[in-house]
Design an enzyme around this catalytic site. Structure first.
Site, short mmCIF file in Angstrom:
data_model
loop_
_atom_site.label_atom_id
_atom_site.label_comp_id
_atom_site.label_asym_id
_atom_site.label_seq_id
_atom_site.Cartn_x
_atom_site.Cartn_y
_atom_site.Cartn_z
CG ASP A 7 -2.89 26.36 7.67
OD1 ASP A 7 -1.96 25.78 7.09
OD2 ASP A 7 -3.83 25.76 8.22
CB CYS A 13 1.09 21.14 4.22
SG CYS A 13 0.45 22.02 2.78
CB CYS A 63 -0.91 -0.02 1.24
SG CYS A 63 -1.89 1.49 1.45
CG ASP A 91 -7.00 34.34 -6.25
OD1 ASP A 91 -6.18 33.73 -5.52
OD2 ASP A 91 -7.02 34.22 -7.50
CD GLN A 129 -4.91 20.82 9.24
OE1 GLN A 129 -4.36 19.78 8.86
NE2 GLN A 129 -4.48 22.01 8.86
CG PHE A 169 -4.04 31.06 2.70
CD1 PHE A 169 -4.24 30.94 1.34
CD2 PHE A 169 -2.96 31.82 3.15
CE1 PHE A 169 -3.38 31.55 0.42
CE2 PHE A 169 -2.09 32.43 2.25
CZ PHE A 169 -2.30 32.30 0.88
CG ASN A 199 -8.78 24.69 12.43
OD1 ASN A 199 -9.50 23.91 13.02
ND2 ASN A 199 -7.45 24.62 12.49
CB CYS A 257 -6.50 1.30 7.25
SG CYS A 257 -5.39 2.72 7.07
CD GLU A 270 -10.48 29.92 2.06
OE1 GLU A 270 -10.44 29.40 0.94
OE2 GLU A 270 -9.62 29.74 2.95
#
Length: 443
Positions: free
Chosen positions: A375, A401, A87, A353, A270, A299, A304, A168, A320
């Site tokens: 973020d 990320c 996997c 944007d 998340q 963003f 959150n 899993c 956003e």
């Protein structure tokens, strides 16, 4: 999100050679050296002597697979999943938690130092971690019909084929125990070839299933799925040209910092509940908000970070790009003020944007922001970071990320007179190669 497809790399030679693994990179590959060339060896750990076969040979580096392992590293552990190695969802189950976190921490620090020229040895890098398994509250499973039987699972490591998973261990227990009965029910449908993929979510409002279909489903199949949802007390959605809720269970929601955030099943959240809680708590700690702070949340999604920050700051403005998320964030402020009967959450949200910034935007020119949190997605925030420099805020927290775009954007802030005084690894995806982090810049 995890990438489950890797192009097939056939060995380019049958020659077998022995190397010793010196270190582990952030992607779970062992690092060896031969005549000055770096060799990245899949599923090999530091201290192991291995016989390898080269699968890819470039001028400055090569990639290899293990033919035979001569000894085991003390950091080698038994994978918890029977599908590991086949996997493509996990790359690091053979490595201890300690070496996984250490390799990601070192990789981030090395990349920042190499690309920016700064020395970070004086910093103590936080590792924000929680459960190593049973953490993933959201997953997308591929569907494929083979000989009239439905296969459901993740993509293989070396092809686009699907691993028909029975279990899993990185899924939350509620999702893990749903896999087999869900596959069995989908196998009973009359037109399995109409199915695309399926998403499963485990949040505070309950279990959610979203079935993507590429052709209309029969009324018989819809009834089958409705009865399944009622049996397992699920919120079940069909996603064809539009999103249709089969069972009326109300809007899904999750909690963050004692606040309730409502969202659509198609919205990003998340996937690691515990790390999300700790990440928001760490951001609040680093920002040290008071009722004199004006905070810009870029963003911001459905709020959150914005809503927790609004509990402490004088004002929070969230930006956003997706208008539906702006509407949800605004609605979430009203919901929480009604639920908690607390002081006004002074948070306002705007659609913009941020990849194509309009410098005349009202929100950009009317509020005296002194702190920023951003973020962004994997593409980073290049255009917005350039604008942030001119705003001269005292504190910037960047959650990332993607280390590559984080380093690119960090260079702009460092050149503008900011310095890094806090650095943390977010162990958002244990057992995988994904590296998430957060940095505090101060002016």
């Amino acid at each position: 999100m995890a990438n489950f497809y890797t192009p097939i790399r056939k060995p380019i030679t049958n020659q077998v050679k022995q190397v010793e693994i010196m270190a582990l990179d952030a992607f779970g590959q062992g690092i060896a050296k031969e005549r000055g060339k770096t060799i990245f060896v899949k599923q090999a750990l530091p201290g192991e002597k291995v016989d390898i076969r080269i699968t890819e040979d470039k001028k400055h580096y090569a990639k290899a697979e293990v033919v035979r392992r001569k000894n085991d590293s003390p950091q080698r552990v038994q994978p918890a999943c029977q599908h590991f190695g086949i996997c493509g969802g996990c790359q690091l189950q053979h490595a201890s938690t300690a070496i996984q976190q250490q390799s990601k921490q070192q990789a981030l620090q090395y990349l920042l130092e190499r690309e920016t020229g700064i020395n970070l040895n004086h910093l103590s890098v936080d590792v924000i971690a929680a459960n190593n398994y049973a953490y993933r509250r959201r997953a997308r499973l591929a569907l494929l019909v083979i000989n009239d039987r439905l296969v459901m699972g993740f993509r293989k490591q070396t092809s686009n084929d699907i691993v028909n998973i029975d279990m899993c261990p990185i899924l939350t227990p509620n999702l893990a125990k749903l896999v087999q009965p869900l596959r069995d029910r989908l196998n009973s449908l009359t037109n399995k070839k109409a199915l695309g993929h399926i998403e499963i979510l485990d949040v505070e409002s309950g279990i959610i299933v979203v079935l993507r279909h590429i052709k209309p489903l029969s009324e018989q199949d819809k009834q089958q799925l409705t009865s399944f949802a009622e049996q397992y007390q699920l919120s079940f959605y069909l996603h064809g040209e539009t999103l249709v809720q089969l069972t009326q269970n109300g809007d899904p929601y999750y909690y963050i910092d004692d606040l309730q955030l409502t969202f659509s099943p198609l919205d990003f959240i998340q996937v690691n509940r515990e790390i999300n809680q700790k990440m928001v708590a760490k951001a609040l700690d680093w920002l040290a908000l008071t009722d004199e702070d004006y905070v810009l949340d870029l963003f911001c999604g459905m709020g959150n970070f914005s809503l927790p920050m609004a509990k402490y700051a004088k004002q929070v403005v969230g930006i956003e790009g997706v208008n539906a998320l702006v509407e949800k964030a605004t609605a979430n402020v009203a919901v929480n003020q009604r639920l908690n009967n607390q002081k006004t959450l002074n948070a306002h949200f705007y659609q913009h944007d941020l990849d194509h910034l309009d410098k005349t935007a009202t929100w950009l020119n009317t509020t005296p922001f002194n702190k920023i949190l951003l973020d962004p997605a994997r593409s980073g925030a290049l255009n917005m970071v350039k604008q942030m420099v001119s705003m001269a805020c005292s504190t910037i927290i960047y959650i990332s990320c993607n280390p590559a775009t984080l380093v690119r954007d960090s260079k702009i802030l460092l050149e503008a007179g900011y310095r890094i005084d806090q650095l943390a690894i977010l162990d958002m995806f244990p057992q995988t190669k994904h590296l998430e982090s957060m940095i505090r810049f101060v002016k």
